[in-house]
Design a protein around this motif. Structure first.
Motif, PDB file in Angstrom:
ATOM      1  N   VAL A 241      10.779   3.633  -1.405  1.00 20.35           N
ATOM      2  CA  VAL A 241      10.070   4.765  -2.008  1.00 20.35           C
ATOM      3  C   VAL A 241      11.062   5.919  -2.064  1.00 20.35           C
ATOM      4  O   VAL A 241      11.674   6.266  -1.051  1.00 20.35           O
ATOM      5  N   VAL A 242      11.239   6.504  -3.257  1.00 20.38           N
ATOM      6  CA  VAL A 242      12.252   7.548  -3.423  1.00 20.38           C
ATOM      7  C   VAL A 242      11.603   8.870  -3.811  1.00 20.38           C
ATOM      8  O   VAL A 242      10.480   8.912  -4.318  1.00 20.38           O
ATOM      9  N   ALA A 243      12.339   9.954  -3.568  1.00 16.14           N
ATOM     10  CA  ALA A 243      11.875  11.288  -3.937  1.00 16.14           C
ATOM     11  C   ALA A 243      11.786  11.402  -5.451  1.00 16.14           C
ATOM     12  O   ALA A 243      12.730  11.055  -6.163  1.00 16.14           O
ATOM     13  N   VAL A 244      10.664  11.909  -5.941  1.00 16.71           N
ATOM     14  CA  VAL A 244      10.449  12.015  -7.381  1.00 16.71           C
ATOM     15  C   VAL A 244      11.246  13.159  -7.993  1.00 16.71           C
ATOM     16  O   VAL A 244      11.502  13.183  -9.190  1.00 16.71           O
TER      17      VAL A 244
ATOM     18  N   VAL B 140       4.029  23.344  -5.993  1.00 16.99           N
ATOM     19  CA  VAL B 140       4.049  21.945  -6.436  1.00 16.99           C
ATOM     20  C   VAL B 140       4.459  21.071  -5.251  1.00 16.99           C
ATOM     21  O   VAL B 140       5.543  21.240  -4.687  1.00 16.99           O
ATOM     22  N   LEU B 141       3.590  20.123  -4.871  1.00 15.16           N
ATOM     23  CA  LEU B 141       3.873  19.248  -3.738  1.00 15.16           C
ATOM     24  C   LEU B 141       3.533  17.807  -4.091  1.00 15.16           C
ATOM     25  O   LEU B 141       2.541  17.540  -4.777  1.00 15.16           O
ATOM     26  N   SER B 142       4.369  16.877  -3.633  1.00 19.34           N
ATOM     27  CA  SER B 142       4.124  15.444  -3.813  1.00 19.34           C
ATOM     28  C   SER B 142       3.698  14.829  -2.483  1.00 19.34           C
ATOM     29  O   SER B 142       4.270  15.132  -1.435  1.00 19.34           O
ATOM     30  N   GLU B 143       2.699  13.945  -2.554  1.00 19.32           N
ATOM     31  CA  GLU B 143       2.229  13.223  -1.373  1.00 19.32           C
ATOM     32  C   GLU B 143       2.451  11.727  -1.583  1.00 19.32           C
ATOM     33  O   GLU B 143       2.107  11.177  -2.636  1.00 19.32           O
TER      34      GLU B 143
ATOM     35  N   LEU C  71       0.190  14.331  -6.817  1.00 16.94           N
ATOM     36  CA  LEU C  71       0.920  15.566  -7.127  1.00 16.94           C
ATOM     37  C   LEU C  71      -0.070  16.721  -7.112  1.00 16.94           C
ATOM     38  O   LEU C  71      -1.049  16.729  -7.866  1.00 16.94           O
ATOM     39  N   TYR C  72       0.196  17.685  -6.238  1.00 18.62           N
ATOM     40  CA  TYR C  72      -0.696  18.823  -6.007  1.00 18.62           C
ATOM     41  C   TYR C  72      -0.059  20.069  -6.616  1.00 18.62           C
ATOM     42  O   TYR C  72       1.068  20.437  -6.269  1.00 18.62           O
ATOM     43  N   VAL C  73      -0.768  20.722  -7.539  1.00 23.40           N
ATOM     44  CA  VAL C  73      -0.222  21.892  -8.229  1.00 23.40           C
ATOM     45  C   VAL C  73      -1.155  23.082  -8.014  1.00 23.40           C
ATOM     46  O   VAL C  73      -2.254  23.132  -8.585  1.00 23.40           O
TER      47      VAL C  73
END
Length: 288
Positions: free
Chosen positions: A196-199, A225-228, A267-269
């Motif tokens: 799993v890699v950083a988007v 902006v946050l990725s889970e 993805l949380y915006v």
């Protein structure tokens, strides 16, 4: 992606916003015809020290500065956002001058989301308890509330896995015959241990085992902006780490509320779970 915009000037914008003081030059809104799940991008050409305030349907939304002095606002939409017209209002104040107002109707179209039905064994469904939900939120809530003023990301995001998507964003989730919630991300059907890699670039805000998410990593990309990434078998990062786009952050697993090996990317915006796949494409003012 296609947003039908109906603009109505409420007042003449200050000359600093554009050469002619016309709204299309001073304030840009994209995409042109958004669907539920898209991220609305508002660029305001009002460099400091002008103060800029933006509201969407009356609710204040964060305004961030760009390197060129312009301001950017990112407004997430979800399956719960009603289709039809929504009011976007911008107020610009320069020094002691009277505030200048601009109002525009943004029309959001249906995302046409489907339904997914899952049968979970009793032990798995038992994870959805008040105690576990409270534990999850105490850990994840403060992280999702971050509003880092700078943007760490640049360019389009990349998928966190090369595996196919087997559960898309927005579908209505029915567990054991009961509607629970709509799917707040995209699931990748990878094998246990797949990378799993950083988007995109960001700072690790959370790397922790949680009751429902299992092994969970959250990246703060900046400006709300946050990725889970959840259900990991393991993670290779720690809170505070800076990561680059494509860096290894963990491996696919089956931890938490899940039926088998899977990767969920949310993805949380600025307070809303949006369609992460929107961010894989170039969008002026956002990922291009």
């Amino acid at each position: 992606m296609a947003l039908a915009l109906l603009g109505t000037m409420c007042a003449v914008l200050p000359p600093a916003l554009s050469a002619q003081g016309e709204a299309p030059d001073a304030i840009k809104v994209a995409p042109a015809s958004p669907v539920q799940g898209d991220t609305l991008i508002v660029i305001v050409a009002a460099p400091p020290p002008a103060a800029v305030r933006v509201r969407f349907d009356g609710d204040a939304v964060p305004v961030f500065s760009l390197p060129d002095g312009q301001r950017r606002v990112l407004i997430g939409t979800t399956p719960d956002v009603a289709t039809g017209g929504h009011t976007l209002s911008v107020t610009v104040t320069e020094g002691t001058k009277a505030p200048q107002h601009y109002s525009q109707t943004v029309r959001v179209r249906s995302g046409h989301f489907g339904v997914r039905s899952l049968t979970l064994p009793p032990g798995t469904m038992d994870l959805v308890s008040t105690k576990n939900l409270d534990t999850e939120w105490r850990a994840i809530g403060p992280v999702l509330a971050r509003r880092t003023p700078v943007a760490y990301w640049s360019g389009p995001f990349q998928a966190p896995s090369t595996a196919p998507i087997d559960s898309p964003y927005g579908v209505e989730s029915v567990y054991n015959g009961h509607r629970e919630w709509w799917h707040q991300g995209a699931d990748f059907a990878g094998a246990e241990g797949d990378p799993v890699v950083a988007v995109n670039a960001g700072v690790v805000a959370l790397a922790q085992n949680l009751p429902l998410g299992g092994n969970t990593v959250v990246l703060d990309h900046g400006q709300g902006v946050l990725s889970e990434f959840i259900h990991l078998s393991s993670f290779t990062v720690h809170p505070g780490d800076r990561v680059a786009r494509g860096a290894l952050i963990g491996r696919i697993g089956a931890t938490g509320l899940v039926t088998g090996p899977s990767l969920h990317w949310g993805l949380y915006v600025n307070g809303r779970w949006v369609n992460p796949l929107f961010w894989l494409d170039p969008h002026p003012g956002l990922t291009s």
